[in-house]
Scaffold this motif. Structure first.
Motif, mmCIF file in Angstrom:
data_model
loop_
_atom_site.group_PDB
_atom_site.id
_atom_site.type_symbol
_atom_site.label_atom_id
_atom_site.label_comp_id
_atom_site.label_asym_id
_atom_site.label_seq_id
_atom_site.Cartn_x
_atom_site.Cartn_y
_atom_site.Cartn_z
ATOM 1 N N VAL A 174 0.941 -1.105 0.039
ATOM 2 C CA VAL A 174 -0.025 0.006 -0.094
ATOM 3 C C VAL A 174 0.684 1.387 -0.003
ATOM 4 N N SER A 175 1.912 1.178 0.579
ATOM 5 C CA SER A 175 3.057 2.396 0.828
ATOM 6 C C SER A 175 4.262 1.797 1.107
ATOM 7 N N ALA A 176 5.170 2.566 0.643
ATOM 8 C CA ALA A 176 6.818 2.451 0.736
ATOM 9 C C ALA A 176 7.412 3.471 1.146
ATOM 10 N N TYR A 177 8.699 3.122 1.612
ATOM 11 C CA TYR A 177 9.626 4.016 1.890
ATOM 12 C C TYR A 177 10.406 4.665 0.968
ATOM 13 N N PRO A 178 10.981 5.890 0.965
ATOM 14 C CA PRO A 178 11.686 6.305 -0.266
ATOM 15 C C PRO A 178 12.813 5.323 -0.863
ATOM 16 N N ASP A 179 13.310 4.323 -0.257
ATOM 17 C CA ASP A 179 14.369 3.335 -0.627
ATOM 18 C C ASP A 179 13.431 2.109 -1.467
ATOM 19 N N GLY A 180 12.064 2.166 -1.468
ATOM 20 C CA GLY A 180 11.351 1.185 -1.922
ATOM 21 C C GLY A 180 10.921 0.120 -0.969
ATOM 22 N N SER A 181 11.389 -0.245 0.147
ATOM 23 C CA SER A 181 10.787 -1.109 1.020
ATOM 24 C C SER A 181 9.633 -0.647 1.465
ATOM 25 N N PRO A 182 8.741 -1.924 1.663
ATOM 26 C CA PRO A 182 7.385 -1.630 2.099
ATOM 27 C C PRO A 182 7.201 -1.066 3.575
ATOM 28 N N ARG A 183 6.172 -0.202 3.638
ATOM 29 C CA ARG A 183 5.725 0.385 4.819
ATOM 30 C C ARG A 183 4.423 0.019 5.482
ATOM 31 N N GLN A 184 3.666 -0.543 4.458
ATOM 32 C CA GLN A 184 2.379 -1.094 4.637
ATOM 33 C C GLN A 184 2.033 -1.838 3.668
ATOM 34 N N THR A 185 1.879 -3.221 3.922
ATOM 35 C CA THR A 185 1.407 -4.385 3.135
ATOM 36 C C THR A 185 0.057 -5.107 3.512
ATOM 37 N N ASP A 186 -0.808 -5.049 2.701
ATOM 38 C CA ASP A 186 -2.164 -5.543 2.981
ATOM 39 C C ASP A 186 -2.118 -7.129 2.429
ATOM 40 N N PHE A 187 -2.847 -8.175 3.168
ATOM 41 C CA PHE A 187 -3.172 -9.475 2.773
ATOM 42 C C PHE A 187 -4.405 -9.823 2.807
ATOM 43 N N ARG A 188 -4.857 -10.840 1.885
ATOM 44 C CA ARG A 188 -6.416 -11.297 1.754
ATOM 45 C C ARG A 188 -6.419 -12.625 1.172
ATOM 46 N N GLY A 189 -7.190 -13.447 1.250
ATOM 47 C CA GLY A 189 -7.268 -14.513 0.789
ATOM 48 C C GLY A 189 -7.501 -15.932 1.416
ATOM 49 N N PRO A 190 -7.747 -17.057 0.781
ATOM 50 C CA PRO A 190 -7.866 -18.501 1.184
ATOM 51 C C PRO A 190 -6.679 -19.206 1.931
ATOM 52 N N LEU A 191 -6.537 -19.538 2.623
ATOM 53 C CA LEU A 191 -5.180 -20.400 3.234
ATOM 54 C C LEU A 191 -5.576 -21.482 4.314
#
Length: 190
Positions: A86-103
């Motif tokens: 959803v959003s990343a730091y200036p270096d491209g590393s993730p700041r916010q990651t959303d997950f969804r789905g069956p497992l």
């Protein structure tokens, strides 16, 4: 959607990080690809910025005494988890990651052959911080692996369901900030 394996391989491998590839390592501290050196493992996938991408979880095998008193195997017979940065730091590393789905996770006591399936489906959000700590906010389900040596939690494999919040320190210690229901997988297969 229920019990979801999200987490960070805060150990030497993502347990809940192998989570899409559910068993990979955790991003900063939680995520599926990138060990965080700790006694805990949370499984979660890694992905690319932008839209939703599919996460693939791989089987995991824990030697006797590292998670349960017996050798524990974890497989994922049903997968369909997706992640989105959803959003990343200036270096491209993730700041916010959303997950969804069956497992669905299948846990096996290798010595006895006893098995249980846990539904880890649902959604969740991983926040990665600059100090390499992370925070998981999961309204549904979450798989959590705690390895021997964690100073704050008993080792084991746990499924947190009906909502939880889990933080992972820069050194890999986990703290369960909020939880509803907990299933102790090691006890269930003993």
């Amino acid at each position: 959607m229920r019990k979801r394996i999200l987490g960070a391989v805060v150990s030497a491998g993502l347990s809940v990080a192998a989570f899409p590839a559910v068993a990979s390592a955790v991003g900063p501290a939680v995520g599926p690809v990138g060990p965080v050196a700790s006694a805990v493992s949370l499984v979660a996938p890694s992905g690319t910025a932008g839209g939703w991408t599919t996460v693939t979880y791989t089987s995991r095998d824990y030697a006797a005494g590292t998670v349960c008193t017996y050798e524990l195997k974890e497989d994922f017979p049903t997968q369909g988890v997706q992640e989105r940065i959803v959003s990343a730091y200036p270096d491209g590393s993730p700041r916010q990651t959303d997950f969804r789905g069956p497992l669905i996770a299948r846990y096996t006591n290798v010595a006895t052959g006893a098995q249980i399936d846990e539904d880890l489906s649902g959604k969740g959000t991983l926040f990665d911080f600059p100090d390499k700590s992370s925070l998981w906010v999961i309204p549904d389900n979450f798989g959590l692996t705690v390895r021997a040596g964690d100073p704050y939690h008993a080792q084991g494999e746990y499924v947190l369901s009906q909502g939880s919040v889990v933080s992972v320190s820069p050194t890999g210690q986990i703290a369960i900030r909020y939880q509803n229901k907990v299933t102790d997988v090691c006890a269930a297969l003993s």
